[in-house]
Enzyme design. Sequence first.
Site, PDB file in Angstrom:
ATOM      1  N   ASP A 103      -0.139   6.590  -8.670  1.00  0.00           N
ATOM      2  CA  ASP A 103      -0.647   7.020  -9.828  1.00  0.00           C
ATOM      3  C   ASP A 103      -0.819   8.486  -9.608  1.00  0.00           C
ATOM      4  O   ASP A 103      -1.154   9.322  -8.540  1.00  0.00           O
ATOM      5  CB  ASP A 103      -1.796   6.654 -10.230  1.00  0.00           C
ATOM      6  CG  ASP A 103      -1.908   5.164 -10.348  1.00  0.00           C
ATOM      7  OD1 ASP A 103      -1.031   4.885 -10.538  1.00  0.00           O
ATOM      8  OD2 ASP A 103      -2.979   4.657 -10.375  1.00  0.00           O
TER       9      ASP A 103
HETATM   10  N1  URA Z   1      -2.889   1.009  -7.063  1.00  0.00           N
HETATM   11  C1  URA Z   1      -3.318   1.754  -7.946  1.00  0.00           C
HETATM   12  O1  URA Z   1      -4.216   1.520  -8.419  1.00  0.00           O
HETATM   13  N2  URA Z   1      -2.702   3.080  -8.133  1.00  0.00           N
HETATM   14  C2  URA Z   1      -1.746   3.399  -7.107  1.00  0.00           C
HETATM   15  O2  URA Z   1      -1.280   4.678  -7.233  1.00  0.00           O
HETATM   16  C3  URA Z   1      -1.382   2.475  -6.250  1.00  0.00           C
HETATM   17  C4  URA Z   1      -1.883   1.367  -6.289  1.00  0.00           C
END
Ligand code: URA
Length: 249
Positions: A103
Amino acid sequence: MERLQKIISQAGVASRRAAEKLIEEGRVTVDGVVASLGAQADASTQTICVDGVPLQKAEAHVYFLLNKPKGYISTAKDERGRKTVLDLLPEVEERIYPVGRLDNGTEGLLLLTNDGELMNGLLHPAREVWKTYVAQVEGHPTKQALQMLKNGVSLEDGVTAPAKVRVLDWDAKSGRTKLEISIHEGKNRQVRRMCEAVGHSVQALKRTEFAGLSLSGVKRGEHRVLSANEVAYLYELAKVPASGGRRKG
Ligand code: URA
């Protein structure tokens, strides 16, 4: 020498199946001669054409491990002009892609490569490639909440597979707990949603390991090239035949 359909699919013209069809239809030539299905060719020395159009010369494969900071999105391009992880590797000329996603607000380990076969292998759910995250969550999860995370929690897109979870630290002052969570799935925002599902919102998230590779020695925002041994190990994990790799250098 490699099978023609493999060369054509690696050039991004068609899938292997579609490439086989192109060959069967007599639309593929090698050095001007119409090829038949099963033929092999050397893309570095021979001219391969589909409908008379030469394939672009295959790029050598390159592999990077990046320590992504927050605020960069894990796509090759962004229509809204936001910073992407590729902005962190400006010297790389090959068309690389991130292996999976982190993310915008997540930092940590992200592999990037132009080796589509390895990338698809590593991301295939059946390979169960483990990823480890350190999550700072609000509050102090109970034993029961930790057990739920371990067993699998119910999310709107299904129940998560068993995870490995341990408490690294509990900071009484901030009221936050640092959890280490290892999963082998890749659902969207999975770690954040798992923690929220047991009542603890995630304040900070970092991926510390991917497929056994760690961030060791790579500072935030920096990257390094994977060694030949590391690439061979990833191939083994992704179960991609060794001939799939045309490593640069
Ligand atoms: N899980 C999440 O919530 N975000 C990420 O970026 C990777 C795994």
